[in-house]
Design an enzyme around this catalytic site. Structure first.
Site, PDB file in Angstrom:
ATOM      1  N   HIS A  43       6.062  54.934  47.432  1.00  0.00           N
ATOM      2  CA  HIS A  43       5.666  54.305  48.690  1.00  0.00           C
ATOM      3  C   HIS A  43       6.827  54.376  49.657  1.00  0.00           C
ATOM      4  O   HIS A  43       7.972  54.249  49.256  1.00  0.00           O
ATOM      5  CB  HIS A  43       5.289  52.830  48.451  1.00  0.00           C
ATOM      6  CG  HIS A  43       4.486  52.253  49.548  1.00  0.00           C
ATOM      7  ND1 HIS A  43       5.057  51.723  50.677  1.00  0.00           N
ATOM      8  CD2 HIS A  43       3.139  52.151  49.711  1.00  0.00           C
ATOM      9  CE1 HIS A  43       4.088  51.318  51.475  1.00  0.00           C
ATOM     10  NE2 HIS A  43       2.931  51.561  50.925  1.00  0.00           N
TER      11      HIS A  43
ATOM     12  N   ASP B   9      -3.055  52.186  45.088  1.00  0.00           N
ATOM     13  CA  ASP B   9      -4.126  53.112  44.720  1.00  0.00           C
ATOM     14  C   ASP B   9      -4.159  53.452  43.234  1.00  0.00           C
ATOM     15  O   ASP B   9      -5.119  54.063  42.768  1.00  0.00           O
ATOM     16  CB  ASP B   9      -3.983  54.414  45.531  1.00  0.00           C
ATOM     17  CG  ASP B   9      -4.230  54.169  47.004  1.00  0.00           C
ATOM     18  OD1 ASP B   9      -5.222  53.494  47.311  1.00  0.00           O
ATOM     19  OD2 ASP B   9      -3.430  54.633  47.835  1.00  0.00           O
TER      20      ASP B   9
HETATM   21  N1  ACO Z   1       5.259  61.977  42.645  1.00  0.00           N
HETATM   22  C1  ACO Z   1       6.401  62.666  42.461  1.00  0.00           C
HETATM   23  N2  ACO Z   1       7.495  62.572  43.241  1.00  0.00           N
HETATM   24  C2  ACO Z   1       7.431  61.708  44.244  1.00  0.00           C
HETATM   25  C3  ACO Z   1       6.286  60.938  44.506  1.00  0.00           C
HETATM   26  C4  ACO Z   1       5.171  61.082  43.657  1.00  0.00           C
HETATM   27  N3  ACO Z   1       4.059  60.376  43.849  1.00  0.00           N
HETATM   28  N4  ACO Z   1       6.494  60.167  45.599  1.00  0.00           N
HETATM   29  C5  ACO Z   1       7.746  60.442  46.018  1.00  0.00           C
HETATM   30  N5  ACO Z   1       8.320  61.384  45.190  1.00  0.00           N
HETATM   31  C6  ACO Z   1       9.681  61.918  45.276  1.00  0.00           C
HETATM   32  C7  ACO Z   1       9.808  62.896  46.435  1.00  0.00           C
HETATM   33  O1  ACO Z   1       9.525  64.208  46.001  1.00  0.00           O
HETATM   34  C8  ACO Z   1      11.268  62.703  46.819  1.00  0.00           C
HETATM   35  O2  ACO Z   1      12.062  63.356  45.860  1.00  0.00           O
HETATM   36  P1  ACO Z   1      13.424  64.124  46.345  1.00  0.00           P
HETATM   37  O3  ACO Z   1      14.246  63.082  47.063  1.00  0.00           O
HETATM   38  O4  ACO Z   1      14.009  64.648  45.101  1.00  0.00           O
HETATM   39  O5  ACO Z   1      12.937  65.206  47.276  1.00  0.00           O
HETATM   40  C9  ACO Z   1      11.486  61.209  46.623  1.00  0.00           C
HETATM   41  O6  ACO Z   1      10.533  60.813  45.614  1.00  0.00           O
HETATM   42  C10 ACO Z   1      11.270  60.373  47.888  1.00  0.00           C
HETATM   43  O7  ACO Z   1       9.937  60.587  48.308  1.00  0.00           O
HETATM   44  P2  ACO Z   1       9.463  60.882  49.782  1.00  0.00           P
HETATM   45  O8  ACO Z   1       8.433  61.983  49.759  1.00  0.00           O
HETATM   46  O9  ACO Z   1      10.627  61.001  50.688  1.00  0.00           O
HETATM   47  O10 ACO Z   1       8.702  59.544  50.110  1.00  0.00           O
HETATM   48  P3  ACO Z   1       7.863  59.260  51.399  1.00  0.00           P
HETATM   49  O11 ACO Z   1       8.217  57.882  51.800  1.00  0.00           O
HETATM   50  O12 ACO Z   1       7.993  60.325  52.422  1.00  0.00           O
HETATM   51  O13 ACO Z   1       6.346  59.328  50.876  1.00  0.00           O
HETATM   52  C11 ACO Z   1       4.357  58.736  49.761  1.00  0.00           C
HETATM   53  C12 ACO Z   1       5.641  58.231  50.408  1.00  0.00           C
HETATM   54  C13 ACO Z   1       3.603  59.653  50.737  1.00  0.00           C
HETATM   55  C14 ACO Z   1       3.468  57.544  49.451  1.00  0.00           C
HETATM   56  C15 ACO Z   1       4.739  59.512  48.475  1.00  0.00           C
HETATM   57  O14 ACO Z   1       5.369  58.636  47.562  1.00  0.00           O
HETATM   58  C16 ACO Z   1       3.518  60.156  47.830  1.00  0.00           C
HETATM   59  O15 ACO Z   1       3.155  61.266  48.205  1.00  0.00           O
HETATM   60  N6  ACO Z   1       2.888  59.474  46.823  1.00  0.00           N
HETATM   61  C17 ACO Z   1       1.692  59.992  46.224  1.00  0.00           C
HETATM   62  C18 ACO Z   1       0.483  59.737  47.128  1.00  0.00           C
HETATM   63  C19 ACO Z   1       0.095  58.286  47.148  1.00  0.00           C
HETATM   64  O16 ACO Z   1      -0.002  57.626  46.120  1.00  0.00           O
HETATM   65  N7  ACO Z   1      -0.172  57.774  48.366  1.00  0.00           N
HETATM   66  C20 ACO Z   1      -0.598  56.384  48.574  1.00  0.00           C
HETATM   67  C21 ACO Z   1       0.481  55.585  49.226  1.00  0.00           C
HETATM   68  S1  ACO Z   1      -0.005  53.912  49.387  1.00  0.00           S
HETATM   69  C22 ACO Z   1      -1.067  53.935  50.699  1.00  0.00           C
HETATM   70  O17 ACO Z   1      -1.017  54.722  51.573  1.00  0.00           O
HETATM   71  C23 ACO Z   1      -2.095  52.976  50.683  1.00  0.00           C
END
Ligand code: ACO
Length: 442
Positions: free
Chosen positions: A319, A376
C-alpha cells in the site's frame, strides 16, 4: 455556496509552526511549515513558482498534500484509520453503513431524527427513472458492471437537473441521497442486465443492505429473503470501504469536482479510477491469483519466488500509505472466519490466502519493503461467501466508497478558496522546430 452552519464548514486550515529554508543558487527563500491536528507536518510550497520560477517534481504525488481535509486520518506506520476521528474498529463493530456515511459527509454523528430523515430520503430516491431503465438494454450483456455503473451514474444527472446547480445544503443533501441510493439500485440492475435477468425494483420496507441483496437475488416469481448474517457481513464490508482519504479515486473525484463539475459527473469519474487492478480492481485480481495457485497446484514458496523474480505481483499486498498491517484487512481477516462459519461455507481460497500471507510475511522481500495485506486481500473471500459474483467485486467497493467521494466533493465545494486542480510538468520533448511538408519526410 451554502450558508455556513455547524455542519457546513470547509476543512480548517492547519497551524503554522515554523519555516524551512530553501536555497536555490545564491537565493534563499523561507517556506512556511504547517501542522495538522495529528501533528503531521508539511512544507507549504504554494508560493514557490511565483517567487523562484521553480516547480517541484513528485511523480505519483507520493510527497504531495493536495488539500486540507478533516474527513479521514490514516497513520500508515502505525496501521491507524479513523473516520472523522472515530477508529475504524469501533465503527465496524457498532455502526451501520448509513450512519457512517452521514458521519463522513457531515462530520458529526447523526441524531436519531437526522438519521431517520436521511434514511427516508434514501428510500424516496431509490427507484430509477423509467427512462433510465432503457439504458441498460443498450449495453451488451458482456459489458463490465463497472462500465455500466460509471455510465449510469452520469446518466442519472440527466434526469435530475434540479440538483445539478447546488445553491444550498438542502439541494446537496437531496443530490447526495439520490447518488447513494441509486448507486446501489444501478449496481444490482447492472448485475441483472449482465446475466440477462429482469431488473428487480427496490422495496421500501427494507434497509440499505437488505434492499441491495433483494435486488441482486430476487426474481419476479421468487422473493429472496436476505440472510441476517449476510446483511451484517455486507454492512461491515461497506463501512470498511467508506473512505480512505486522498487515494486515486477520491483524488479523481476532487480533481473533476475542482473544475465545478457536478457531484454525479465527479463520482462517475471516481468509479473509473477505482476500476484499475492497482486500486479497487485488486479484489478481483486476488481471487484470480488464488484460483491460479489452486488450479495449477503451485506451492506458496513457488509463488513467492515468482513474485520476487518480478514475474507477478502479490495482489492484495502493499500500500502506498500503510507500511504496517492495513487495519481494514485485519478486521476482514477476522470476519472471514466468522462469516464462512456462520454461513457454513468452506472456501479453500481462505486457507490458501492465510497460507500465502504467512509465507510472504516470513520472507525478507516483503519484510524489507513493509509489504502487508491490504483491504483487498480478504474482502473477495467474504464477498464470495455472500454469493456476490467476482465481476461485481469492484462494484461492491464502489458502493462502499460512495460516502467518501461525496464527503470529499462536499468538503471541496464548501471551500471558497478552492481552485481548479492543475498540476504542472517538466517538459522533456522536442524544442522548437519547423513543420515538415509531406514530400520532404523520410
Ligand atoms: N507484490 C510485489 N512487490 C510489491 C508489491 C506487491 N503487491 N507492492 C509493492 N511491491 C514492491 C515494489 O516492486 C517496490 O519494490 P522495489 O523498491 O524493489 O522496486 C516496493 O515494493 C515499493 O512498492 P511501490 O510500487 O513503490 O509502491 P506504490 O506505493 O507505488 O504502490 C500499490 C502501491 C499499487 C498498492 C502496490 O503495492 C501494488 O501494486 N499492490 C498490488 C495491488 C493491490 O493490492 N492494490 C490494492 C491497493 S489498496 C486499494 O487501492 C484499495
Amino acid at each position: 455556496m451554502p450558508h455556513s452552519t455547524a455542519h457546513n464548514q470547509p476543512a480548517p486550515a492547519p497551524s503554522s509552526v515554523g519555516a524551512a529554508t530553501l536555497k536555490i543558487d545564491d537565493r534563499t527563500m523561507e517556506l512556511p511549515i504547517v501542522e495538522g491536528t495529528e501533528s503531521e507536518r508539511a512544507i507549504d510550497i504554494s508560493k514557490l513558482r511565483q517567487e523562484t520560477g521553480h516547480i517541484t517534481v513528485d511523480p505519483a504525488y507520493g510527497n504531495t498534500g493536495s488539500c486540507n481535509s478533516a474527513i479521514t486520518f490514516i497513520d500508515g506506520e502505525k496501521g491507524i484509520l479513523r473516520y472523522r476521528g472515530v477508529p475504524i474498529e469501533q465503527l465496524a463493530e457498532r455502526s451501520t453503513f448509513i450512519e457512517t456515511a452521514w458521519l463522513l459527509i457531515y462530520g458529526q454523528f447523526p441524531t436519531r431524527k437526522q438519521l431517520s430523515s436521511f434514511s427516508g430520503l434514501l428510500t424516496t430516491h431509490q427507484m430509477l427513472h423509467e427512462g433510465l431503465r432503457n439504458h441498460f438494454d443498450g449495453f451488451p450483456n458482456t459489458a463490465h458492471p463497472m462500465a455500466i455503473l460509471s455510465s449510469m451514474i452520469n446518466a442519472v444527472s440527466c434526469y435530475h437537473q434540479d440538483v445539478m446547480d447546488m445553491e444550498d445544503d438542502e439541494t446537496f443533501e437531496s443530490a447526495a441521497a439520490r447518488l447513494l441510493s441509486k448507486t446501489r439500485t444501478i449496481a444490482a440492475a447492472a448485475y441483472k442486465a449482465s446475466i440477462g435477468r429482469p431488473i428487480i425494483y427496490p422495496r421500501p420496507d427494507l434497509n440499505y443492505c437488505q434492499n441491495f441483496l433483494h435486488m441482486m437475488f430476487s426474481l419476479p416469481y421468487s422473493e429472496h429473503e436476505p440472510n441476517p448474517d449476510v446483511v451484517d457481513a455486507l454492512q461491515l464490508f461497506l463501512i470498511l470501504h467508506a473512505d480512505h482519504e486522498q487515494n486515486c479515486s477520491t483524488s479523481t473525484v476532487r480533481m473533476v469536482g475542482s473544475s465545478g463539475a457536478n457531484l454525479f459527473a465527479s463520482c462517475s469519474a471516481g468509479v473509473c479510477a477505482l476500476w484499475g487492478p492497482l486500486h479497487g480492481g485488486a479484489n478481483v485480481a486476488v481471487i484470480q491469483m488464488l484460483h491460479e495457485i489452486h488450479d495449477q497446484k503451485i506451492t506458496m514458496k513457488e509463488y513467492v519466488q515468482r513474485v520476487k523474480k518480478r514475474e507477478v505481483k502479490l495482489m492484495g499486498f502493499g500500500h502506498r500509505v500503510y507500511k504496517n498491517y492495513d487495519p481494514r484487512a485485519k478486521i476482514l481477516k477476522g470476519a472471514a472466519d466468522k462469516v464462512l462459519a456462520t454461513l457454513k461455507v468452506h472456501d479453500p481460497m481462505l486457507d490458501l490466502a492465510r497460507e500465502l500471507e504467512e509465507t510472504a510475511l516470513e520472507d525478507s522481500y516483503f519484510k524489507d519493503r513493509n509489504l502487508y495485506p491490504n483491504v483487498d486481500f480478504y474482502s473477495g473471500i467474504i464477498l464470495r461467501a455472500m454469493g456476490i459474483p467476482v465481476n461485481m467485486f469492484t462494484v461492491m467497493f464502489a458502493i462502499g466508497r460512495m460516502p467518501g467521494w461525496i464527503a470529499h466533493w462536499r468538503e471541496q465545494w464548501l471551500d471558497t478558496a478552492s481552485r481548479i486542480a492543475r498540476p504542472r510538468q517538466v517538459y522533456t520533448g522536442q524544442t522548437l522546430r519547423d513543420y515538415v511538408p509531406m514530400d520532404q519526410r523520410g
